[in-house]
Design a protein around this motif. Structure first.
Motif, PDB file in Angstrom:
ATOM      1  N   LYS A  54      27.066  42.783 -39.465  1.00  0.00           N
ATOM      2  CA  LYS A  54      28.198  42.798 -38.869  1.00  0.00           C
ATOM      3  C   LYS A  54      29.433  43.290 -39.924  1.00  0.00           C
ATOM      4  O   LYS A  54      29.469  43.411 -41.113  1.00  0.00           O
ATOM      5  N   ASN A  55      30.629  43.446 -39.379  1.00  0.00           N
ATOM      6  CA  ASN A  55      31.765  44.178 -39.920  1.00  0.00           C
ATOM      7  C   ASN A  55      33.003  43.196 -39.569  1.00  0.00           C
ATOM      8  O   ASN A  55      33.609  43.249 -38.567  1.00  0.00           O
ATOM      9  N   GLN A  56      33.464  42.449 -40.639  1.00  0.00           N
ATOM     10  CA  GLN A  56      34.491  41.631 -40.496  1.00  0.00           C
ATOM     11  C   GLN A  56      35.987  42.551 -40.383  1.00  0.00           C
ATOM     12  O   GLN A  56      37.007  42.017 -40.103  1.00  0.00           O
ATOM     13  N   ASN A  57      35.853  43.630 -41.144  1.00  0.00           N
ATOM     14  CA  ASN A  57      37.102  44.478 -40.983  1.00  0.00           C
ATOM     15  C   ASN A  57      38.231  43.932 -41.770  1.00  0.00           C
ATOM     16  O   ASN A  57      38.060  43.567 -42.777  1.00  0.00           O
ATOM     17  N   ARG A  58      39.445  44.089 -41.155  1.00  0.00           N
ATOM     18  CA  ARG A  58      40.468  43.677 -41.740  1.00  0.00           C
ATOM     19  C   ARG A  58      40.699  42.154 -41.375  1.00  0.00           C
ATOM     20  O   ARG A  58      41.924  42.185 -40.734  1.00  0.00           O
ATOM     21  N   SER A  59      40.016  41.445 -41.556  1.00  0.00           N
ATOM     22  CA  SER A  59      40.071  40.170 -41.526  1.00  0.00           C
ATOM     23  C   SER A  59      39.676  39.253 -42.675  1.00  0.00           C
ATOM     24  O   SER A  59      38.547  39.666 -43.149  1.00  0.00           O
ATOM     25  N   GLY A  60      40.366  38.356 -42.957  1.00  0.00           N
ATOM     26  CA  GLY A  60      39.757  37.198 -43.998  1.00  0.00           C
ATOM     27  C   GLY A  60      38.787  36.111 -43.538  1.00  0.00           C
ATOM     28  O   GLY A  60      38.822  35.007 -43.549  1.00  0.00           O
ATOM     29  N   THR A  61      37.680  36.999 -42.792  1.00  0.00           N
ATOM     30  CA  THR A  61      36.709  35.575 -42.035  1.00  0.00           C
ATOM     31  C   THR A  61      35.234  36.032 -42.560  1.00  0.00           C
ATOM     32  O   THR A  61      34.341  35.814 -41.814  1.00  0.00           O
TER      33      THR A  61
ATOM     34  N   GLY B  27      28.338  50.638 -48.800  1.00  0.00           N
ATOM     35  CA  GLY B  27      27.489  50.682 -49.928  1.00  0.00           C
ATOM     36  C   GLY B  27      26.421  51.423 -49.687  1.00  0.00           C
ATOM     37  O   GLY B  27      25.958  51.890 -48.723  1.00  0.00           O
ATOM     38  N   ASP B  28      25.352  51.485 -50.671  1.00  0.00           N
ATOM     39  CA  ASP B  28      24.258  52.364 -51.090  1.00  0.00           C
ATOM     40  C   ASP B  28      23.140  51.764 -49.959  1.00  0.00           C
ATOM     41  O   ASP B  28      22.232  52.629 -49.744  1.00  0.00           O
ATOM     42  N   TYR B  29      23.204  50.649 -49.592  1.00  0.00           N
ATOM     43  CA  TYR B  29      22.097  50.102 -48.985  1.00  0.00           C
ATOM     44  C   TYR B  29      22.585  49.432 -47.683  1.00  0.00           C
ATOM     45  O   TYR B  29      21.835  48.554 -46.982  1.00  0.00           O
ATOM     46  N   GLU B  30      23.404  50.087 -46.951  1.00  0.00           N
ATOM     47  CA  GLU B  30      23.850  49.905 -45.375  1.00  0.00           C
ATOM     48  C   GLU B  30      24.225  48.337 -45.290  1.00  0.00           C
ATOM     49  O   GLU B  30      23.733  47.698 -44.344  1.00  0.00           O
ATOM     50  N   GLY B  31      25.126  47.896 -46.073  1.00  0.00           N
ATOM     51  CA  GLY B  31      25.479  46.544 -46.014  1.00  0.00           C
ATOM     52  C   GLY B  31      24.764  45.515 -46.581  1.00  0.00           C
ATOM     53  O   GLY B  31      25.195  44.187 -46.462  1.00  0.00           O
ATOM     54  N   ILE B  32      23.820  45.718 -47.315  1.00  0.00           N
ATOM     55  CA  ILE B  32      22.852  44.865 -48.065  1.00  0.00           C
ATOM     56  C   ILE B  32      23.139  45.035 -49.695  1.00  0.00           C
ATOM     57  O   ILE B  32      23.445  46.197 -49.934  1.00  0.00           O
ATOM     58  N   TRP B  33      23.447  43.874 -50.072  1.00  0.00           N
ATOM     59  CA  TRP B  33      23.703  43.773 -51.548  1.00  0.00           C
ATOM     60  C   TRP B  33      22.553  43.330 -52.404  1.00  0.00           C
ATOM     61  O   TRP B  33      21.848  42.371 -51.814  1.00  0.00           O
ATOM     62  N   TYR B  34      22.463  43.958 -53.573  1.00  0.00           N
ATOM     63  CA  TYR B  34      21.079  43.409 -54.711  1.00  0.00           C
ATOM     64  C   TYR B  34      22.057  42.712 -55.395  1.00  0.00           C
ATOM     65  O   TYR B  34      22.539  43.244 -56.408  1.00  0.00           O
TER      66      TYR B  34
ATOM     67  N   TYR C  24      18.410  39.012 -55.626  1.00  0.00           N
ATOM     68  CA  TYR C  24      18.435  38.282 -54.431  1.00  0.00           C
ATOM     69  C   TYR C  24      18.817  39.524 -53.432  1.00  0.00           C
ATOM     70  O   TYR C  24      19.958  40.251 -53.677  1.00  0.00           O
ATOM     71  N   LEU C  25      18.389  39.590 -52.149  1.00  0.00           N
ATOM     72  CA  LEU C  25      18.821  40.146 -51.239  1.00  0.00           C
ATOM     73  C   LEU C  25      19.807  39.383 -50.356  1.00  0.00           C
ATOM     74  O   LEU C  25      19.717  38.473 -49.956  1.00  0.00           O
ATOM     75  N   VAL C  26      20.919  40.290 -50.299  1.00  0.00           N
ATOM     76  CA  VAL C  26      22.117  39.385 -49.759  1.00  0.00           C
ATOM     77  C   VAL C  26      22.610  40.455 -48.631  1.00  0.00           C
ATOM     78  O   VAL C  26      23.026  41.530 -48.723  1.00  0.00           O
ATOM     79  N   LYS C  27      22.860  39.847 -47.532  1.00  0.00           N
ATOM     80  CA  LYS C  27      23.698  40.367 -46.158  1.00  0.00           C
ATOM     81  C   LYS C  27      25.174  40.104 -46.283  1.00  0.00           C
ATOM     82  O   LYS C  27      25.552  39.044 -46.471  1.00  0.00           O
ATOM     83  N   ASN C  28      25.792  41.187 -46.525  1.00  0.00           N
ATOM     84  CA  ASN C  28      27.205  41.170 -46.546  1.00  0.00           C
ATOM     85  C   ASN C  28      27.924  41.411 -45.021  1.00  0.00           C
ATOM     86  O   ASN C  28      27.050  41.425 -44.171  1.00  0.00           O
ATOM     87  N   SER C  29      29.173  41.236 -44.777  1.00  0.00           N
ATOM     88  CA  SER C  29      29.738  41.381 -43.493  1.00  0.00           C
ATOM     89  C   SER C  29      30.891  42.801 -43.716  1.00  0.00           C
ATOM     90  O   SER C  29      31.900  42.483 -43.119  1.00  0.00           O
TER      91      SER C  29
END
Length: 359
Positions: A40-47, A325-332, A315-320
């Motif tokens: 998902k995308n939190q966009n311009r919110s601190g959520t 990024g290079d991995y379509e919203g996933i961080w290593y 670790y595989l990490v799902k961001n918001s």
């Protein structure tokens, strides 16, 4: 014409030089990946706390039932900001009122107010002409309002300030549904929460610091954790083992920590300098926390393990942040980065392999 050709040749060489300097996308081998719902995308919110914890609970439902839900982050935000405002006013302004929060907040909101699916509320951002959540104008209005009430010189407050608060939230986030229909059935937020099959007592927060005794509960002194929830304190090696064991058992882990430290990139990786040779210690963690070099500024979802080309653990990490990024919203994120910069982890107590007093 010769001048134009010369400029074209120079442009080609310049572009080639830029391409050569661009860092190559790092390649990882996935070792373990538990099921998750979409990024998902939190966009311009601190959520981030909201999106990460909702994503965590969605993955819990997926693990238990195989069913995919899209739960409503703005329903949680709406209710949590009311709770936070009430607390801030009761404290006469001597607490923090902001967009931030923690995993504990989401559990508290669902326990008290229930939850609804995404489709049951106004789509985020649409009330301010955006396609995603946008709190720029919203909080510029909300924060001064709450602060004015909390710092009021009145000897007695009327309940009308809560009416005004709800009006602002309704205008910018949308009204909370009292009832709604989902997949042909009628629900209230409370009955819908009960239908999800989650036991909200199953979830615990763990941490690792030396300014409190190990194997005891305490409230982490972090500004965005306004709700005084407790975390169980473990030695660093046990906290890291807990993450690994949980993932191996099929449980995901919500992660709260620092992403402003050295090594966190916007392209999808987080790794310490010379991480191949660095062994993070308990003392290093404490020094960074006490010196404000490691803050609590982001929440994400750890859902798997990976290795880089050199065999280092990540670790595989799902961001918001959407498909950034290079991995379509996933961080290593490297294991040592997580060890150094974790403020707390949040997970199902049934995933624990630690003393029973923590569960």
């Amino acid at each position: 014409m010769k001048k134009i050709l010369t400029l074209l040749v120079m442009s080609v060489f310049t572009l080639a030089a830029i391409a050569q300097k661009a860092p190559a996308k790092k390649v990882f081998t996935i070792v373990k990946a538990n099921p998750i719902t979409s990024v998902k995308n939190q966009n311009r919110s601190g959520t981030c706390w909201d999106y990460a914890t909702i994503g965590f609970l969605e993955s819990e439902i997926l693990r238990k039932t195989g069913k995919t839900y899209d739960l409503c982050e703005m329903f949680v935000a709406h209710n949590d900001y009311v709770d936070c405002a009430e607390y801030h006013v009761r404290m006469h302004g001597d607490s923090r009122f902001s967009q931030g929060g923690s995993c504990d907040d989401v559990i508290s909101v669902i326990r008290r107010h229930g939850i609804c699916p995404e489709e049951a509320m106004t789509k985020p951002g649409t009330l301010v002409g955006d396609t995603l959540a946008n709190f720029n104008e919203f909080f510029a209005v909300l924060e001064p309002y709450v602060e004015a009430v909390a710092k009021s010189s009145a000897k007695k407050l009327s309940p009308q300030w809560k009416v005004g608060l709800e009006s602002i939230l309704d205008a910018y986030i949308g009204k909370k549904p009292e009832t709604f229909t989902y997949e042909g059935r009628s629900y209230t937020p409370q009955s819908f929460a009960q239908s999800l099959g989650l036991n909200l007592d199953d979830y615990v927060s763990l941490t690792s610091f030396t300014h409190h005794p190990f194997y005891s509960w305490f409230t982490i002194e972090a500004p965005y954790k306004w709700r005084p929830g407790l975390s169980y304190n473990l030695p660093l090696d046990e906290m890291m083992k807990t993450i690994d064991d949980a993932l191996d058992k099929g449980y995901n882990v919500a992660w709260g920590g620092d992403v402003s430290g050295n090594g966190f990139s916007r392209t999808g990786t987080a790794e310490l300098e010379d991480s191949l040779h660095l062994e993070v210690t308990q003392q290093q963690r404490q020094q960074l926390f006490d010196g404000w070099d490691a803050t609590y500024d982001h929440v994400m979802l750890i859902y798997g393990k990976a290795k880089d080309a050199e065999g280092r653990d990540y670790y595989l990490v799902k961001n918001s942040w959407g498909k950034a990024g290079d991995y379509e919203g996933i961080w290593y994120m490297s294991r040592d980065y997580i060890a150094l910069y974790t403020t707390y982890i949040f997970l199902n107590r049934h995933a624990l392999s630690i003393p029973a007093s923590a569960s």
